[in-house]
Design a protein around this motif. Structure first.
Motif, PDB file in Angstrom:
ATOM      1  N   ASN A 146      -5.769  -1.933   2.197  1.00  0.00           N
ATOM      2  CA  ASN A 146      -4.889  -0.727   2.216  1.00  0.00           C
ATOM      3  C   ASN A 146      -3.549  -1.059   2.643  1.00  0.00           C
ATOM      4  OD1 ASN A 146      -4.301   1.912   1.690  1.00  0.00           O
ATOM      5  ND2 ASN A 146      -4.355   2.493   3.837  1.00  0.00           N
ATOM      6  N   LEU A 191       1.112   3.864  -3.074  1.00  0.00           N
ATOM      7  CA  LEU A 191      -0.531   3.748  -3.247  1.00  0.00           C
ATOM      8  C   LEU A 191      -1.094   5.091  -2.737  1.00  0.00           C
ATOM      9  CD1 LEU A 191      -2.954   2.165  -4.180  1.00  0.00           C
ATOM     10  CD2 LEU A 191      -2.857   1.168  -1.758  1.00  0.00           C
ATOM     11  N   PHE A 231      -7.252   4.763  -3.642  1.00  0.00           N
ATOM     12  CA  PHE A 231      -8.018   3.510  -4.462  1.00  0.00           C
ATOM     13  C   PHE A 231      -9.308   3.296  -4.141  1.00  0.00           C
ATOM     14  CE2 PHE A 231      -8.311   0.245  -1.399  1.00  0.00           C
ATOM     15  CZ  PHE A 231      -7.488   0.750  -0.455  1.00  0.00           C
ATOM     16  N   ILE A 249      -9.274  -3.996  -9.643  1.00  0.00           N
ATOM     17  CA  ILE A 249      -8.169  -3.042  -9.136  1.00  0.00           C
ATOM     18  C   ILE A 249      -7.038  -2.893 -10.057  1.00  0.00           C
ATOM     19  CG2 ILE A 249      -6.476  -2.634  -7.160  1.00  0.00           C
ATOM     20  CD1 ILE A 249      -8.399  -4.325  -5.402  1.00  0.00           C
ATOM     21  N   CYS A 295      -6.951   3.273  -8.912  1.00  0.00           N
ATOM     22  CA  CYS A 295      -5.802   3.414  -8.075  1.00  0.00           C
ATOM     23  C   CYS A 295      -5.048   4.626  -8.460  1.00  0.00           C
ATOM     24  CB  CYS A 295      -4.937   2.328  -7.708  1.00  0.00           C
ATOM     25  SG  CYS A 295      -5.224   0.790  -7.351  1.00  0.00           S
ATOM     26  N   ASP A 305      -0.817   5.992 -13.484  1.00  0.00           N
ATOM     27  CA  ASP A 305      -2.268   5.705 -13.300  1.00  0.00           C
ATOM     28  C   ASP A 305      -3.022   6.243 -14.261  1.00  0.00           C
ATOM     29  OD1 ASP A 305      -2.816   8.183 -11.965  1.00  0.00           O
ATOM     30  OD2 ASP A 305      -1.693   7.312 -10.550  1.00  0.00           O
TER      31      ASP A 305
END
Ligand code: TMP
Length: 234
Positions: A159, A173, A176, A193, A198, A210
């Motif tokens: 993270n 971010l 995730f 990933i 995420c 995303d």
């Protein structure tokens, strides 16, 4: 490395054996699902983009001390990975409230959190990946206490690393999901990933970059994945 028979097909990826017993080929599909596969679709070129994005991120994490299953990209949609025994767990970190956390707790999307939240889900399609905690993991022998500590430490380290990695790309971010496996007694970060796993919001505009573009029918899904690929490739 030669690709041999298919050994597993999931919703978004396929695994093939190779002529090396310790390695597999992970193939990324364009198929996409959400809400426990209640909504299904197709994102043009997603497999190609997620292969490249995951490779870039795994490489970045490896260079900062995170052991991963990633070895190298072998084609547009394929990467060579180390074979691991997967834990049937998803480890989720949330930096701001979104998705299922908002639905469960009736929170406003994007609400700031006093601290990052770590969640575990038990990977089981039939049960729709229920939320569990460390007592369930211990009681059901899903992983040992030591293994849970390693996964948790990795999750918070990842993270920190990825938050900084994305901020440099003008991306926040939000949350995730990670999956881990075991190989020769060591825990490795596995799976992928990517914008599938995420939540990534553009800093300032909060534009979604995303899979929420697919989940929420926001349009320009392929373009958002391409934008992430372009930025991580800088
Ligand atoms: P959620 O808000 O739907 O629980 O998702 C939290 C994060 O985990 C989000 O970034 C999407 C990711 N995720 C997966 O990668 N796979 C899954 O099956 C689920 C439920 C979430």
């Amino acid at each position: 490395m030669q690709k041999l028979k298919k050994i597993y097909e999931g919703k978004t990826k396929i695994l093939y054996e190779t002529d090396s017993p310790g390695h597999l080929i992970q193939y990324f599909k364009d198929d996409t699902t959400c809400f426990n596969a209640e909504k299904k679709g197709f994102i043009e070129r997603k497999g190609i983009m997620n292969n490249k994005i995951s490779a870039k991120i795994f490489g970045f994490l490896e260079s900062h001390g995170v052991r991963t299953h990633f070895e190298r990209v072998v084609s547009d949609r394929e990467m060579l990975i180390r074979k691991v025994e997967m834990f049937p767990l998803e480890v989720i970190i949330r930096n701001r409230a979104a998705g299922s956390m908002c639905r469960a707790l009736n929170l406003e999307e994007g609400r700031k959190l006093e601290c990052s939240v770590l969640e575990y889900t038990y990977k089981c399609d039939r049960l729709k990946d229920p939320l569990i905690n460390e007592y369930h993991i211990r009681a059901l022998k899903i992983a040992s206490d030591e293994e849970v500590e390693v996964m948790k430490d990795y999750a918070f380290l990842i993270n920190n690393l990825l938050t900084k990695f994305f901020v440099r790309l003008n991306v926040e971010l939000i949350d995730f999901k990670l999956e881990f496996g075991k190989r020769k007694g060591k825990i490795l970060l596995a799976d992928e990933i990517s914008p599938d796993t995420c939540r990534l919001w553009e800093v300032g505009t909060e534009e979604r970059l995303d899979k929420d573009r697919f989940r929420q029918d926001l349009g320009k899904v392929e373009e958002a994945y391409q934008e992430v690929l372009t930025r991580v490739s800088r």
